[in-house]
Motif scaffolding. Structure first.
Motif, PDB file in Angstrom:
ATOM      1  N   PHE A 234      92.975  65.842  35.791  1.00 33.39           N
ATOM      2  CA  PHE A 234      91.976  66.389  34.872  1.00 33.39           C
ATOM      3  C   PHE A 234      92.106  65.734  33.494  1.00 33.39           C
ATOM      4  O   PHE A 234      91.108  65.330  32.888  1.00 33.39           O
ATOM      5  CB  PHE A 234      92.170  67.904  34.773  1.00 33.39           C
ATOM      6  CG  PHE A 234      91.465  68.547  33.617  1.00 33.39           C
ATOM      7  CD1 PHE A 234      90.096  68.449  33.475  1.00 33.39           C
ATOM      8  CD2 PHE A 234      92.177  69.261  32.673  1.00 33.39           C
ATOM      9  CE1 PHE A 234      89.443  69.044  32.412  1.00 33.39           C
ATOM     10  CE2 PHE A 234      91.541  69.858  31.608  1.00 33.39           C
ATOM     11  CZ  PHE A 234      90.169  69.743  31.479  1.00 33.39           C
TER      12      PHE A 234
ATOM     13  N   SER B  18      85.995  72.729  30.362  1.00 35.92           N
ATOM     14  CA  SER B  18      86.743  72.680  31.614  1.00 35.92           C
ATOM     15  C   SER B  18      88.143  73.266  31.439  1.00 35.92           C
ATOM     16  O   SER B  18      88.657  73.953  32.326  1.00 35.92           O
ATOM     17  CB  SER B  18      86.846  71.231  32.107  1.00 35.92           C
ATOM     18  OG  SER B  18      85.567  70.676  32.324  1.00 35.92           O
TER      19      SER B  18
ATOM     20  N   SER C 167      89.371  63.251  31.675  1.00 37.28           N
ATOM     21  CA  SER C 167      88.836  63.655  30.367  1.00 37.28           C
ATOM     22  C   SER C 167      88.992  62.532  29.353  1.00 37.28           C
ATOM     23  O   SER C 167      88.110  62.295  28.528  1.00 37.28           O
ATOM     24  CB  SER C 167      89.540  64.914  29.868  1.00 37.28           C
ATOM     25  OG  SER C 167      89.315  66.003  30.730  1.00 37.28           O
TER      26      SER C 167
ATOM     27  N   GLY D   1      84.035  68.373  35.919  1.00 35.89           N
ATOM     28  CA  GLY D   1      84.979  69.202  35.196  1.00 35.89           C
ATOM     29  C   GLY D   1      84.981  70.657  35.613  1.00 35.89           C
ATOM     30  O   GLY D   1      85.549  71.488  34.905  1.00 35.89           O
ATOM     31  N   LYS D   2      84.397  70.975  36.754  1.00 32.59           N
ATOM     32  CA  LYS D   2      84.355  72.360  37.213  1.00 32.59           C
ATOM     33  C   LYS D   2      85.566  72.656  38.092  1.00 32.59           C
ATOM     34  O   LYS D   2      85.761  72.036  39.126  1.00 32.59           O
ATOM     35  CB  LYS D   2      83.079  72.623  38.012  1.00 32.59           C
ATOM     36  CG  LYS D   2      82.958  74.056  38.514  1.00 32.59           C
ATOM     37  CD  LYS D   2      81.691  74.255  39.315  1.00 32.59           C
ATOM     38  CE  LYS D   2      81.602  75.687  39.847  1.00 32.59           C
ATOM     39  NZ  LYS D   2      80.370  75.900  40.657  1.00 32.59           N
TER      40      LYS D   2
ATOM     41  N   THR E 159      83.132  68.691  27.048  1.00 36.51           N
ATOM     42  CA  THR E 159      83.439  68.843  28.470  1.00 36.51           C
ATOM     43  C   THR E 159      84.908  69.205  28.670  1.00 36.51           C
ATOM     44  O   THR E 159      85.244  70.052  29.505  1.00 36.51           O
ATOM     45  CB  THR E 159      83.121  67.541  29.224  1.00 36.51           C
ATOM     46  OG1 THR E 159      81.742  67.226  29.063  1.00 36.51           O
ATOM     47  CG2 THR E 159      83.423  67.696  30.717  1.00 36.51           C
TER      48      THR E 159
ATOM     49  N   ILE F   2      89.524  70.160  40.403  1.00 40.31           N
ATOM     50  CA  ILE F   2      88.511  69.940  39.372  1.00 40.31           C
ATOM     51  C   ILE F   2      87.633  68.777  39.804  1.00 40.31           C
ATOM     52  O   ILE F   2      88.129  67.676  40.066  1.00 40.31           O
ATOM     53  CB  ILE F   2      89.157  69.634  38.010  1.00 40.31           C
ATOM     54  CG1 ILE F   2      90.059  70.791  37.579  1.00 40.31           C
ATOM     55  CG2 ILE F   2      88.093  69.395  36.948  1.00 40.31           C
ATOM     56  CD1 ILE F   2      90.705  70.589  36.236  1.00 40.31           C
TER      57      ILE F   2
ATOM     58  N   TYR G  56      89.811  76.125  33.647  1.00 43.26           N
ATOM     59  CA  TYR G  56      91.027  75.774  34.373  1.00 43.26           C
ATOM     60  C   TYR G  56      92.170  76.708  33.983  1.00 43.26           C
ATOM     61  O   TYR G  56      92.906  77.215  34.836  1.00 43.26           O
ATOM     62  CB  TYR G  56      91.406  74.325  34.095  1.00 43.26           C
ATOM     63  CG  TYR G  56      92.659  73.879  34.810  1.00 43.26           C
ATOM     64  CD1 TYR G  56      92.595  73.290  36.064  1.00 43.26           C
ATOM     65  CD2 TYR G  56      93.916  74.049  34.228  1.00 43.26           C
ATOM     66  CE1 TYR G  56      93.745  72.885  36.730  1.00 43.26           C
ATOM     67  CE2 TYR G  56      95.069  73.656  34.887  1.00 43.26           C
ATOM     68  CZ  TYR G  56      94.979  73.071  36.131  1.00 43.26           C
ATOM     69  OH  TYR G  56      96.120  72.691  36.792  1.00 43.26           O
TER      70      TYR G  56
END
Length: 287
Positions: free
Chosen positions: A155, A171, A159, A232-233, A167, A228, A175
């Protein structure tokens, strides 16, 4: 000739104005560099300002209006921290380059999101063209704690490549919420069933073991990853792995082989906590 002289003076005045502006901004940056304020210090400063203002301007409508505005800001700040779980504990910036149409500043941010701490470092490029200002983030570097979590490392890496702070924070908030939920869930079952539930990697790990004291070598591993996607979900992903001695395997082959499938079905029907609870109860009753 007179007009040429006036133009020279005007150009010189304009140049001096720009130099004064640049020096003022550099002074402001030097004052802000390495300055860290906690949320508590910010709120204390606001309240101190309120007391001074009310003491000196009591009875004036402007003070009353300002008091209401400050209280509203405090409420909004508290609401946002509770909603996102994000708290900033430090910020500093430094101007690296400045011209008439371009400014480059280096920013450092530190804070935490629930039980996860973070540090950010990035450059902000501001461009001005015909009155329009645009900004872009470059050289984004992120450090997260705790480290060693593969899902979190992926993640962070994605990023940094995207370079989108919005974002990242959106996220990160989701998270961290799942991360905290998993930690509390593991702690709950460890405290409720200490003879059955073990945490080989502690509360920060992504799995727990169920060990039946009545059957040596019989173990179930509940794996709980937090995946993820590219947008970014975060999504919780759970599965069940089995470790069964041969004598037990021979007696209950069908039941054990179907256990992971039934566990996944329970997750859809009753949710994570109830599915684990049912599994622990069934497991502890097996002989």
């Amino acid at each position: 000739m007179d007009s040429d002289v006036c133009q020279v003076y005007e150009d010189e005045i304009q140049s001096l104005k720009e130099e004064i502006k640049l020096l003022a901004e550099k002074y402001e940056d030097s004052q802000q560099e390495s300055t860290f304020f906690s949320d508590e210090e910010i709120l204390m400063s606001i309240k101190s300002f309120q007391r001074e203002l009310w003491g000196e301007s009591e009875g004036h409508e402007s003070a009353v209006d300002l008091k209401a505005e400050l209280e509203s800001l405090e409420t909004c700040l508290s609401f946002l921290m509770k909603l996102t779980g994000i708290q900033f504990t430090g910020h500093s910036k430094k101007t690296l380059e400045r011209t008439r149409d371009k400014t480059v500043r280096k920013h450092r941010l530190s804070g935490n999101c629930r039980s996860l701490s973070f540090q950010l470092e990035f450059q902000l490029l501001e461009m001005q063209n015909k009155g329009n200002v645009s900004a872009a983030i470059t050289d984004l570097s992120i450090t997260m704690e705790p480290r060693g979590n593969s899902d979190l490392d992926k993640f962070v890496s994605s990023s940094e490549k995207r370079g989108s702070l919005l974002t990242f924070f959106r996220s990160l908030s989701s998270y961290a919420e799942w991360y905290e939920h998993r930690r509390f869930t593991f702690l709950h079952f460890k405290e409720k069933y200490p003879d059955i539930v073990t945490l080989p990697e502690g509360l920060l790990g992504d799995y727990i073991l169920l060990r039946n004291p009545k059957t040596s070598g019989f173990e179930l591993m509940i794996v709980w990853k937090i995946h993820i996607d590219e947008e970014g979900k975060p999504t919780p992903v759970l599965d069940l792995l089995t470790k069964v001695p041969k004598p037990v395997l021979g007696q209950k082959m069908a039941t054990i082989e179907n256990a992971p499938t039934r566990f996944r079905s329970m997750l859809l029907l009753v949710g994570i906590e109830e599915a684990i609870e049912n599994l622990v109860n069934i497991f502890s009753s097996e002989r």
